[in-house]
Design a protein around this motif. Structure first.
Motif, PDB file in Angstrom:
ATOM      1  N   LYS A 108       0.817  -1.219   0.000  1.00 55.37           N
ATOM      2  CA  LYS A 108       0.000   0.000   0.000  1.00 55.37           C
ATOM      3  C   LYS A 108       0.848   1.265   0.000  1.00 55.37           C
ATOM      4  N   LYS A 127      -5.892   0.489  -2.349  1.00 60.02           N
ATOM      5  CA  LYS A 127      -6.660  -0.765  -2.389  1.00 60.02           C
ATOM      6  C   LYS A 127      -6.009  -1.867  -1.559  1.00 60.02           C
ATOM      7  N   GLN A 129      -4.872  -1.411   1.468  1.00 57.69           N
ATOM      8  CA  GLN A 129      -4.970  -1.069   2.887  1.00 57.69           C
ATOM      9  C   GLN A 129      -5.287  -2.325   3.690  1.00 57.69           C
ATOM     10  N   ASN A 172     -11.414   1.739   2.266  1.00 56.19           N
ATOM     11  CA  ASN A 172     -10.004   2.102   2.451  1.00 56.19           C
ATOM     12  C   ASN A 172      -9.778   3.608   2.437  1.00 56.19           C
TER      13      ASN A 172
END
Length: 272
Positions: A108, A127, A129, A172
């Motif tokens: 991430k 995405k 996270q 997220n």
């Protein structure tokens, strides 16, 4: 298909928008630098480590961030030194906590290669996270910034922030509080470090949050932020022209038209 949401980037010679290297200080700035150093020496008992950190390049960044207003630059610098001590930046880099390694177990946020001008690229991919909001997320951010800065060579002072919003959703999306804390770290404690911020495929949801936090972003910083729409299945001529101006394609990841197909490895990442 790629469309530029705002701004256009024209790269001229070796000084693209956002600056690669700082201009040599003029006489006025040199006087401000001398004044700032004198004020620091008279008002703070700097440790050897802090004295080393407060080199001329550092002081000049703080002066630029405050338009050569010495007192304001001094105030921001003192604030940063206090924050670095309280946050434990050196300890963080010397002994990475397991919670930070957990934050970095997904891709991430990480430093991945450099652009044509030696500026390290920090990739952010929301995405991936993988944790709930906590101080460890900020520690992970600081670790990444410090790792990028420590990789800089040959007078490079700037970095590239490359944000891929594919898969961005409410799940997220950071809270406004976390966004503001992140912005404080970037603007107040790492001033004049941003070369460019490239935002790919930002959805309407992000623009809503961006509109909220934009008033808190320095105007000069706003001018360094660029929004693009990019299809991962088709790299348009517009995007590739832009990418080839800024990036060494051997360093840029394959998902964005580059030739770097190396997969993120957290064990290797934190081992270096």
């Amino acid at each position: 298909m790629i469309t530029m949401e705002k701004n256009s980037l024209l790269v001229k010679d070796k000084n693209p928008k956002g600056q690669v290297w700082a201009e040599p200080p003029d006489e006025e700035t040199k006087q401000c630098l001398q004044s700032l150093r004198s004020k620091l020496q008279s008002s703070l008992a700097l440790s050897p480590k802090e004295s080393e950190w407060c080199d001329d390049a550092c002081l000049l960044r703080y002066l630029r961030a405050r338009n050569n207003q010495v007192d304001k630059a001094q105030e921001l610098l003192k604030k940063t030194l206090e924050w670095r001590k309280n946050f434990g930046v050196d300890e963080l880099m010397n002994n990475v906590p397991p919670q930070v390694k957990e934050e970095g177990s997904s891709q991430k946020l990480y430093v991945g290669g450099k652009d044509k001008y030696g500026r390290p690229i920090i990739y952010m991919k929301p995405k991936y996270q993988n944790t709930k909001e906590s101080i460890h997320q900020l520690q992970h951010l600081v670790y990444t910034l410090e790792k990028a800065i420590r990789s800089m060579q040959n007078g490079v002072e700037k970095l590239i922030l490359f944000i891929d919003f594919e898969g961005y959703s409410m799940r997220n999306t950071p809270s406004i509080k976390m966004m503001r804390e992140t912005l404080t770290v970037l603007q107040d404690y790492y001033p004049e470090r941003l070369g460019l911020a490239i935002c790919l495929n930002a959805p309407t949801l992000f623009y809503t949050f961006y509109k909220i936090i934009k008033p808190f972003i320095d105007k000069n910083t706003v001018q360094k932020i660029y929004f693009f729409k990019v299809s991962n299945t088709h790299k348009s001529k517009e995007w590739m022209d832009f990418a080839q101006q800024v990036f060494d394609l051997d360093e840029l990841e394959v998902d964005y038209g580059g030739r770097n197909d190396k997969e993120y490895n957290p064990e290797e990442y934190f081992g270096n």
